[in-house]
Structures are given as C-alpha cells and as structure tokens.
Design a protein around this motif. Structure first.
Motif, PDB file in Angstrom:
ATOM      1  N   LEU A  80       0.840  -1.203   0.000  1.00  0.00           N
ATOM      2  CA  LEU A  80       0.000   0.000   0.000  1.00  0.00           C
ATOM      3  C   LEU A  80       0.868   1.244   0.000  1.00  0.00           C
ATOM      4  O   LEU A  80       0.613   2.200  -0.731  1.00  0.00           O
ATOM      5  CB  LEU A  80      -0.889   0.011   1.248  1.00  0.00           C
ATOM      6  N   LEU A  81       1.920   1.182   0.831  1.00  0.00           N
ATOM      7  CA  LEU A  81       2.854   2.307   0.867  1.00  0.00           C
ATOM      8  C   LEU A  81       3.493   2.487  -0.510  1.00  0.00           C
ATOM      9  O   LEU A  81       3.668   3.597  -0.988  1.00  0.00           O
ATOM     10  CB  LEU A  81       3.942   2.071   1.913  1.00  0.00           C
ATOM     11  N   ARG A  82       3.796   1.362  -1.117  1.00  0.00           N
ATOM     12  CA  ARG A  82       4.378   1.364  -2.450  1.00  0.00           C
ATOM     13  C   ARG A  82       3.439   2.053  -3.439  1.00  0.00           C
ATOM     14  O   ARG A  82       3.840   2.885  -4.239  1.00  0.00           O
ATOM     15  CB  ARG A  82       4.610  -0.103  -2.837  1.00  0.00           C
ATOM     16  N   THR A  83       2.141   1.705  -3.355  1.00  0.00           N
ATOM     17  CA  THR A  83       1.128   2.284  -4.240  1.00  0.00           C
ATOM     18  C   THR A  83       1.047   3.797  -4.033  1.00  0.00           C
ATOM     19  O   THR A  83       0.854   4.552  -4.969  1.00  0.00           O
ATOM     20  CB  THR A  83      -0.243   1.632  -3.953  1.00  0.00           C
ATOM     21  N   LEU A  84       1.201   4.185  -2.754  1.00  0.00           N
ATOM     22  CA  LEU A  84       1.090   5.607  -2.437  1.00  0.00           C
ATOM     23  C   LEU A  84       2.383   6.360  -2.734  1.00  0.00           C
ATOM     24  O   LEU A  84       2.498   7.534  -2.434  1.00  0.00           O
ATOM     25  CB  LEU A  84       0.696   5.796  -0.975  1.00  0.00           C
ATOM     26  N   GLY A  85       3.369   5.624  -3.238  1.00  0.00           N
ATOM     27  CA  GLY A  85       4.567   6.321  -3.701  1.00  0.00           C
ATOM     28  C   GLY A  85       5.820   6.112  -2.882  1.00  0.00           C
ATOM     29  O   GLY A  85       6.797   6.844  -3.055  1.00  0.00           O
ATOM     30  N   ALA A  86       5.811   5.137  -1.966  1.00  0.00           N
ATOM     31  CA  ALA A  86       7.024   4.891  -1.168  1.00  0.00           C
ATOM     32  C   ALA A  86       8.086   4.238  -2.039  1.00  0.00           C
ATOM     33  O   ALA A  86       7.776   3.379  -2.859  1.00  0.00           O
ATOM     34  CB  ALA A  86       6.697   4.000   0.018  1.00  0.00           C
ATOM     35  N   LYS A  87       9.354   4.648  -1.830  1.00  0.00           N
ATOM     36  CA  LYS A  87      10.456   4.058  -2.603  1.00  0.00           C
ATOM     37  C   LYS A  87      10.932   2.774  -1.912  1.00  0.00           C
ATOM     38  O   LYS A  87      10.676   2.580  -0.719  1.00  0.00           O
ATOM     39  CB  LYS A  87      11.606   5.064  -2.701  1.00  0.00           C
TER      40      LYS A  87
ATOM     41  N   PRO B 132       3.028  -3.489  -7.752  1.00  0.00           N
ATOM     42  CA  PRO B 132       2.053  -3.344  -6.656  1.00  0.00           C
ATOM     43  C   PRO B 132       0.710  -3.992  -6.977  1.00  0.00           C
ATOM     44  O   PRO B 132       0.092  -4.592  -6.113  1.00  0.00           O
ATOM     45  CB  PRO B 132       1.911  -1.825  -6.516  1.00  0.00           C
TER      46      PRO B 132
END
Lengths: 228, 832
Positions: free
Chosen positions: B740-747, B824
């Motif tokens: 989810l963090l990945r989807t929200l743009g986390a590297k 993701p």
C-alpha cells in the motif's frame, strides 16, 4: 488541451502454467487534463488491470503509457513510485487504509513519504473537508465503511494530485453513503482541478463524468463523451 | 476441506512441521540412547566386574577381615598397584597397573589374550600377560621379558581385554597381569605404597546381593574393607554418566520446548490470517465444529507426520552415539531398535502439536460470520476465558509430566516448569514494556520511516508480543544450552604450561630423596616441588572416638572419616588449586602450641566439624591433637598433588614420611630418559608423566565435548528453524502494508528502512532479553543441577545476539522481497 494520460497500443498478458491469458489488447486512448473519465465494462473485462497500468502499478507486455508527460516504460519501480507520490491519488473499492495508522496518519502518509513538514496540518484540513475531523485519532477498524472511504478520499487528495484513480469507489458502500462519497469526490475534484479516472460498474456514476470508455473482453468497444 | 486448505499453505505448514520434526528427533535419540546405555550397563555389569561381588581393601587384611573374606570362600584373589616396569629388550619403561592374580578370574566375562591359551597358563608358567597396545608401543612380543620391580618375567601373552580394566584406566596405566605369588618377590609393596586387595566371589542362585551388602558392608567397613556387588557397580557406573545424562535430558527438554514455541507462534499467526476464511466458511453454513475441525485435523496430521519423521531421524542419530563414545564407555553398546520410540514420537508429536496450537485454534470457534463482511481487528475477538484457562493449565501439566518423565524428580520438574513460566512472563512483560515505552516516548520529530517502524511496534496488528516472546524464548533456550555446555566443558580446560610440573614422582623414601634429586639434576631437569607426605588416621573428632561415633545414632560423622588413611602434607602457604573458605591460614607453628590445621570442605562436611573443633590424629602410633584453623575449597580436577588435610610447618617434620617430587620435562625424550633412569635405580618410585594423562584426558573430553556440542547445536538448529518459522509466518502481516505504501509512492529504500528497523528492534530486544534470562537460568542450573562452578561465556553476547538480530532482520527483509520485486497491482491482487 493538454493530455495528462496517453495510452497507446497497450497489451497485457498473464501466464498461468502453460496457459496464456490475454487481459487487455490494442488499447489506445487519451485523457485530457482536468477531465473526468470513466472506464466501464463487465467483470473480467480488464478494467482494474487497465487502471493499474495507467497508474504505473504494473507494466504492460507491449504498448506505452504516458502519465503527466512521463513514459512509464522508461521509469523503474522507484521512479514510478515517486511519480505516483507526486502526481497521483488513489481510491480503492476496499479502502486500503493502513490498519496500524490512525485516520489522520493515513491521510498524511503521501506527504510524509515526500518528507513534507506540515503533513499533519494538511491531513487535518482534508479530514475536516470530508467531515471526519473529530475522528482523526481513530483506527480504520474503529470506522464504518463510509467513514473509511472518506478517509481514503482525504488521503487521495492530500498530495494535491494531478490525476486521481478511483477503482469502484462506491462498490463497498450502501447507496446513500456511496452518494455522499461520490459528491465529496466530485466536489474535491472540482476544487483542486484534478483529473479523475473512475473504474465502475455503476452507469449512473459513469454518466456523471465527461468521457466514458467501454471495455469488453479486454478490448475497447466505445470511447465517447457522455451525452449529458 | 482440511487437506485442500493445507495444500494452499504448504510452505508455512512445512516450517511448522520442521519444528516438530527436530524437537521429536532430539527427544527420541536421547531417550533411546539413555535406555540403551542403562540396559547395557545392567546386562554387562557382571562381566565388567568379573564376579557377582567382591571385597576390596587397601591394606593387608587384619585377622577379622581375613576371617570374613575366607568364610565367604573367594574364587579368585588379586592385589594390584601402580608401578613402573621396564622392557630389558629395548630399555623402554612405563607406568602400569600390576595385577597379581590367583584362582579362577574372571568368573564372568573373559580374559582375552594372544595366544588364547596364555590366559589359562600364565599362573602355572610364572609368566606375565602384558597389555597388547603397550606391547605394540614398545615393540615387544610373547617370549620377550618384562622387569617388574626386582624380578624379570617372561611375557607369555598379549592381553586384549580383562574385566576390571577400562579403556581410560588402561591408557594411563595399562594392565600387566602376573601370578599372585610373584608379587612379594617384586619387592614393590613397601611402606606407604598404594595397593588394593580384591577378593572375587560367585553368588549362589538364592543369594540376595542387596541383602548381603546390607549385612556385610558395615562389618567390613569396620575393618577398612568394602563390599561391591555387580548391581551396585552398575548403579555407580550409571551415576558416572549422570551429568552427561542430565545435560542430554536438558537438550531433549529444550529441543522439544523449542518445537512447542515454534508450533505456538506459527499457528498463532497462521490462524489469525485464516480468521477471514473461517468467517466466510461460516457465512456459507459451516458450523463452529466444522470450521474448528478443519484446522484441528490439519494441525494433528502435521503433528503425526512430524512425529514419525522426527522419530526416524532420532533413531538414526542415536545409532551413531556408540561409535562416537567408543573409548569413553568401559563397555560396548549394542543398539536395539524397537517400535516404542516410533510410537513415542508419533504420540508426542500429536500431543504437542494439538496442545500448543489449541490456544490459537480456540479463536476459530468464536469467529463471527460478520467478520467476512467487514474489516476488523483480529485482536478484538472475544476470548474464551474458561477454555483458554483449561488449555493453559493442560500445557503446564504436560510440561510438568514431560520434565518429570525425563528427570524422574518432582522438585526438578516443578522447577523447570516454574522457570519456563517465569521466563515466559518476563518476556511478555518486556514486550509490553517495550510497546509502552515507545508509545510514551514516541519521537514525534523523527523522520517518517523511523516513526512508521516504531508505530508498527505498538499499533493494531503489531507482532511485538508474539515475536519478542518467540525470539526471546528461542534465544533463551539456545543460550541456556550453550552456557550449560560450557559448565560441563569447563573441566576440559587443563593447564599444561611450561612452568607447571608435568612429571610426578610418587613414593620417594626419605633415604632416596637426595639421590633422586641428583638423578633429576643429572637429566638437566629441575625439582619444582618436593612435597612431604605423612600418613595418619583420625583417632577422634570433637573428643568422640570412632567406636563411640558408630554406637551413637545421633552422631552425623561419616564412617569413612575414621577408617580412612589420610595422606597429609605440611607447608606455609596455599597453592593454586586451593581457596580459603573459612578461618585463617597458619603458615608456621611453634612446638608446644595448639596445632591449627587446614581441612578441605568435603572433609569438614563429612566429619561435621567447623573452625575451632578438635581432631586428634594417630600419626603412626603417636596421638596428635589439632584444631580446625581453616577450611579450604580444593579443585581436585587440577592435575597436581592435592591434599584434604594440610599441617603448618613446624609439626610433622620429624614424623615418618615419604615424598612426592615434581619436575618439568620439556620433551617426550627427556621424560623417557628420566623414566628409564628411575626404573633402573629406584624401582619402587612411581613416575607419572602428566603429558600422557593430559593427552588422554583431552582425548576423552574431546569425545564428550563432541557429543555435547553435537546435541547442543542440534537444538540450536531447531531454535533457528523455529525463529525462521516464527518470523516468516509474520510475513503476511506487513506485506499488505508495504504494498500500500508502495502504491502511495514509497520508494524501495523507504519500505526497506521501515521493515528493517521494526525487525531489527524486535530481534535485538528479544535476543538480548533471552540471553540475559539464560544467564540467570544457567547460573541456577550450575548451582542446583550440575553442582559445578559457572563462568559465563561471552559467545552468546558476541555471537548469538548479533546473529539472531541479523537473522530476524534478514528474514523480515526477505518477507517483503515480493513487494519490492513485483508490481504493486500483482501483490495487491494476490494478497486480496
């Protein structure tokens, strides 16, 4: 009129054992900046896959996706993530809030990831706009479905995205709550001049957008402006 | 349905099964080996002794003793002593145990010689039987001769085996058998010589050996003699391996407990992930029993399969033990494989799987079908208090019964279970405290990734309690085993430095002292110690004579104290193997003053004396009154002359005495040269080359260490697999959040950092607390169970702590590899 999303000759195939399953083929269309755009079609038509490809959540087997002027094929996963964090907002059917974070923290995550300083302040403002300012310290498990989707809505707008992708945003909500969420979505979209791409079964909802793309069996069967 | 569901989760269930397999394998192998050892000792005890019973006495029997000995009609008689011998053929000399035998010995077992007939003929021929290995070493064959004391005998055969001679004893002083009637002619048995007379008997079918022991032993004790039956020998032999047995039991207990921890933690997380499925099943009409039994059947099947595999592996391991222990045990072990361990493995696997999964399984009963429709916190489920309490009590009862089965001691079993409970409670307390501390002192100004990691530690869906308890318990058990292994192996640390003596010359008569000192000097060696030895007996303790003490049932002075011939010495200072426990050390005393002596703690305990009590000694006919001036702790394990009674200077200088001289021979050849000179000129003096003893002891201890290390690391491996299992099963907890963090743009870096910090903290806190608790438990084990001193090793802190922390970190990071490597959307769909 500038195009924020340009899709050209997109194909997506999944391999399961010896079998190949083509989910999308020959997909090409554009989305204009500030436009509201709906993708409709029956289950299994490839709507969510297309949304994922448009947002850079997955990569196509062939074809191009150009989002906010960037060709996603040329970006690696981290670069795509950075682009999403800066330019994209998401709303999911099943809300997808982080269970370990409170409502306010969930809303602040995209800004936190950017390292923004006033993430909490902006989060509070957005929660206020979706009418949940008094529930900022509640965890997702302590909120109703409608409330969770409103938090997700606030989160989607927290990074003031250029484009917002919504996957069946009312799919898990009752009609009344769904209507409230949709009203909020369109209001916020208008206020922030964000491009909105919605995947939905709901033709009434689709008809509230400016352009409808119809999918069937992984192919575009129509791409036309709404008649309203 | 159970099978279908299990197929989908086979990797997680295989890890869960691995915990059971290793736990059961350790228990089965150790239990089987112990049983085999016990059976073999019992079966072979007559052959080990060579008779049904024997009477032994360390001096020439007095009239009354001789009467008892003769009235029982011994079948064979022996006198044995340690002495130097020489081979005239090549001038070689060696310390041996001379066994002068007459009569039919052995009654049981066999004296194996080469040629075979030598065993029957040596007594009539007046020849010697020499240890076969010794003959090989010195290149002598039957027909050559051997010089024993002042006489030279023909070697009539090579001795391959003889009851009463173990591999260990034979390596230090190999046996040389000569006819009994030639012993006097050797002129080796002089004043102060250590010797042992043994009389061997055959019991009739009606003889109750325990009863005979009860009746005769006190009578023989009074005459300084002792009765040994083959049954008591087998008991004593069993006791000799007691500490090793205790350690192996501890290994079994710990291995199984590790298995249990593995089961409990993996099932806990496994079931938590299945709650949604169960809710769906209930929506579809599954009853509470049906959904409960789906998972119960899964767990029970894994328990049974794990038990069978574990038992088979255990049987394989125990079959290897006798080969590893060859030389350490004074007899051969025959391994018998029965179906019992297989049954035990299966039953144990089934019980532990069910029992330790039950607390989590109970949750399936109370899942509401509503859970299928809404997102809710799995921790918020209604907890069945009574059922959980019953399961908890049953687990404690099982642990108690299992430890009692292993230890055969109620106190120890209760202690073990209480210890585990306390450990569990402390770990759970530390986990809660960690969460509370992070919550209270939450660093709001820190970077997002750090804050997200810390939030994961105490927010809903946190795994802090489960993982700290699992990691902590695993590390605790592993480290306890390591510390305990150290307790047992600390005895292997024997000093052999250039400064310390490595040659000891015993039984040096006063008139030989000057000549022997000169001989040593002529060999370019130096006398390090010249220790005087004065033999004496205790006449009275606190004014009470031996006879009075025996008649008074309220007196708690052990009988041996009065019967024993003490070899005492005098000097003005303590030596390195001694430590003053009580009182003060008196270096010198002026004639006519009270004589303060120093006694070892074991004599003080057995004679029931303390500082200031009087002891009167009979120094070869002269009574000498002394007071206890100090009590010493003596490390008898150090290879050097140690004494239980030490006089100050100024008292015994004129008493009849002989000396022990020590020196340091830098090489094997200088030692051999000295031994050759000594055996020629002073045949009564015994030369012990400690280098040989060091090598032998090291060899034996290396074998024991190997077994201990093998079993310890076997359990440590179980612990690591359990840890991998526990942390691995937490994978799904964090994967969805990461994607989810990945989807929200986390590297990648941000996701890695969030995950790494969380697991590193969990690993470090869990393993550190585990090691600290292990330190305490090892201290208690050393004191109460092994009765050995404990010097903690730093290895658990330097190796286990970073290793386990990094292991947890590594598994944690590998858990989210799928998030980092896949798109993701793919993960979101899979996880959904």
């Amino acid at each position: 009129m500038s195009k924020i999303l340009k899709i050209n000759g997109l194909e997506k195939t999944y391999v399961s054992g010896a079998k190949q399953l083509t989910v999308l083929q020959h997909i090409s269309f554009d989305v204009i900046k500030g436009q509201t755009f709906a993708i409709v079609g029956p289950s299994g038509s490839g709507k969510t896959t297309l949304l994922g490809l448009c947002a850079g959540l997955d990569t196509p087997n062939s074809g191009n996706v150009e989002l906010c002027g960037y060709n996603l094929n040329t970006l690696n996963e981290d670069q795509r993530a950075q682009l999403r964090n800066r330019e994209v907002g998401f709303i999911f059917q099943n809300f997808q809030l982080l269970p370990t974070l409170t409502a306010l923290e969930n809303v602040s995550v995209p800004l936190e990831l950017q390292g923004a300083k006033h993430a909490a302040k902006r989060g509070m403002e957005l929660l206020d706009q979706v009418g949940l300012a008094d529930r900022f310290h509640h965890y997702p498990s302590q909120l109703s479905g409608g409330e969770q989707q409103r938090v997700a809505l606030a989160r989607a707008f927290s990074n003031t995205p250029s484009i917002l992708f919504a996957d069946e945003p009312t799919g898990n909500l009752d009609e009344e709550t769904g209507e409230k969420v949709i009203k909020l979505l369109f209001d916020l979209n208008k206020a922030s001049n964000t491009t909105l791409v919605i995947v939905t079964h709901d033709l009434d909802l689709a008809n509230r957008t400016q352009q409808i793309l119809r999918l069937k069996g992984g192919k575009i069967i129509a791409n036309q402006p709404t008649t309203v | 349905m159970a099978w279908r569901d299990a197929k989908a989760s086979r990797v997680r269930l295989l890890l869960f099964m691995a915990s059971i397999i290793l736990g059961i394998a350790a228990v089965v192998s150790i239990q089987l080996f112990r049983d085999n050892l016990k059976d073999n000792i019992q079966r072979q005890s007559k052959s080990l002794m060579g008779a049904d019973y024997l009477i032994d006495i360390n001096e020439t029997p007095n009239e009354r003793a001789q009467f008892i000995i003769d009235s029982l009609n011994p079948v064979a008689t022996e006198v044995n002593f340690v002495s130097m011998i020489a081979f005239p053929k090549n001038g070689g000399s060696k310390l041996v145990r001379v066994r002068g035998l007459k009569g039919m010995f052995p009654i049981y077992g066999e004296m194996k010689t080469q040629p075979q007939m030598a065993a029957a003929s040596y007594q009539n021929n007046g020849g010697a039987l020499v240890d076969a290995t010794l003959m090989l070493q010195y290149n002598v064959t039957p027909g050559d001769s051997i010089k024993v004391g002042v006489i030279t005998l023909p070697i009539v055969g090579a001795l391959n085996s003889l009851p009463g001679s173990s591999a260990i004893m034979s390596s230090v002083a190999p046996p040389v058998v000569i006819p009994y009637n030639l012993v006097d002619k050797t002129e080796l048995l002089q004043f102060g010589s250590r010797k042992e007379y043994q009389y061997y008997y055959k019991a009739t079918a009606e003889t109750d050996l325990d009863e005979l022991d009860k009746v005769l032993d006190p009578m023989l004790d009074a005459e300084n003699a002792d009765l040994d039956t083959h049954t008591s020998t087998s008991r004593r032999l069993g006791r000799r391996y007691e500490n090793m047995g205790k350690f192996l039991n501890l290994v079994a207990f710990i291995a199984l407990l590790l298995g249990c921890v593995g089961i409990a933690s993996s099932v806990h997380i496994y079931i938590r992930e299945k709650l949604k499925h169960i809710a769906v099943l209930k929506c579809l009409g599954a009853s509470r029993q049906q959904s409960f039994f789906i998972y119960l059947i899964q767990i029970a099947s894994i328990g049974i399969i794990g038990g069978v595999i574990g038992a088979i592996i255990g049987i394989g391991i125990q079959a290897a033990f006798p080969y590893l222990l060859k030389g350490f045990l004074p007899f051969d072990i025959t391994v018998t494989i029965t179906t019992q361990p297989l049954i035990m493995g299966v039953v144990l696997g089934f019980i532990i799987a069910i029992l330790f999964a039950l607390l989590s399984l109970l949750n399936t009963w109370f899942v509401s079908p509503l859970e299928a429709l809404r997102v809710s916190d799995p921790n918020g489920l209604k907890k069945p208090k009574l059922a959980r309490f019953i399961v908890f009590v049953t687990i404690l009862l099982f642990l108690f019964l299992f430890s009692y089965w292993l230890l055969k001691n109620v106190t120890y079993a209760v202690g073990f279970v209480t210890g585990m409970l306390i450990t569990f409670a402390i770990l759970a307390g530390i986990a809660s405290l960690t969460m509370k501390l992070i919550k209270t002192w939450f660093p709001k100004s820190w970077g997002y990734t750090t804050r997200q990691s810390l939030l994961n530690l105490f927010r809903p869906n946190n795994q802090t309690l489960v993982l700290i308890v699992a990691i902590g318990l695993g590390t605790f058990l592993i480290s306890t085993l390591y510390f305990t292994k150290d307790i047992l192996l600390s005895k292997t640390a024997i000093g052999n430095t250039a400064q310390s003596a490595n040659i000891i010359l015993l039984d040096v008569q006063p008139e030989q002292e000057a000549a022997i000192t000169e001989t040593i000097a002529n060999n370019d060696l130096e006398v390090i110690d010249n220790i005087p030895l004065v033999t004496m007996r205790i006449h009275s303790v606190k004014g009470m004579l031996a006879k009075e003490a025996q008649e008074d049932s309220t007196v708690t002075i052990r009988r041996w104290v009065y019967n024993h011939e003490f070899r005492t010495t005098y000097r003005d200072s303590l030596i390195s193997s001694e430590e003053l426990l009580e009182g003060s050390w008196t270096p010198n005393v002026i004639p006519g003053e009270v004589i303060p002596i120093s006694i070892s703690d074991n004599v003080a305990e057995d004679a029931n004396v303390t500082i200031g009590d009087t002891i009167v000694f009979n120094v070869q006919g002269v009574l000498m009154e002394t007071v206890v001036g100090s009590i010493r702790l003596v490390d008898w394990g150090q290879l050097q002359p140690n004494f239980s009674i030490v006089f100050p200077n100024g008292v015994l200088e004129n008493a009849p005495q002989f000396n022990v001289l020590t020196t340091h021979a830098p090489s094997e050849s200088s030692s051999a040269q000295l031994q050759r000179n000594m055996v020629t000129k002073f045949p009564n003096v015994t030369v012990i080359d400690l280098r040989q003893v060091y090598t032998l002891v090291e060899d034996i201890l290396n074998k024991v260490s190997w077994i201990i290390n093998f079993m310890a690391f076997f359990s440590i491996l179980t612990g690591i697999i359990v840890l991998i299992g526990s942390v691995r099963t937490s994978k799904h907890q964090r994967i969805k959040e990461s994607v989810l963090l990945r989807t929200l743009g986390a590297k990648n870096k941000q996701i890695l950092k969030i995950t790494a910090l969380e697991y590193l903290l969990l690993g470090t806190v869990g393993s550190l607390v585990g090691i600290l608790l292990a330190l305490i438990s090892a201290l208690l084990l050393a004191f109460f169970i092994f009765k050995e001193p404990f010097t903690p090793s730093v290895i658990p802190f330097l190796v286990f702590l970073p290793f386990i922390s990094l292991l947890v970190l590594g598994i944690g990071l590998s858990n989210i590899q799928s998030v980092l490597k896949s798109s993701p959307l793919e993960v979101l769909r899979r996880e959904a």
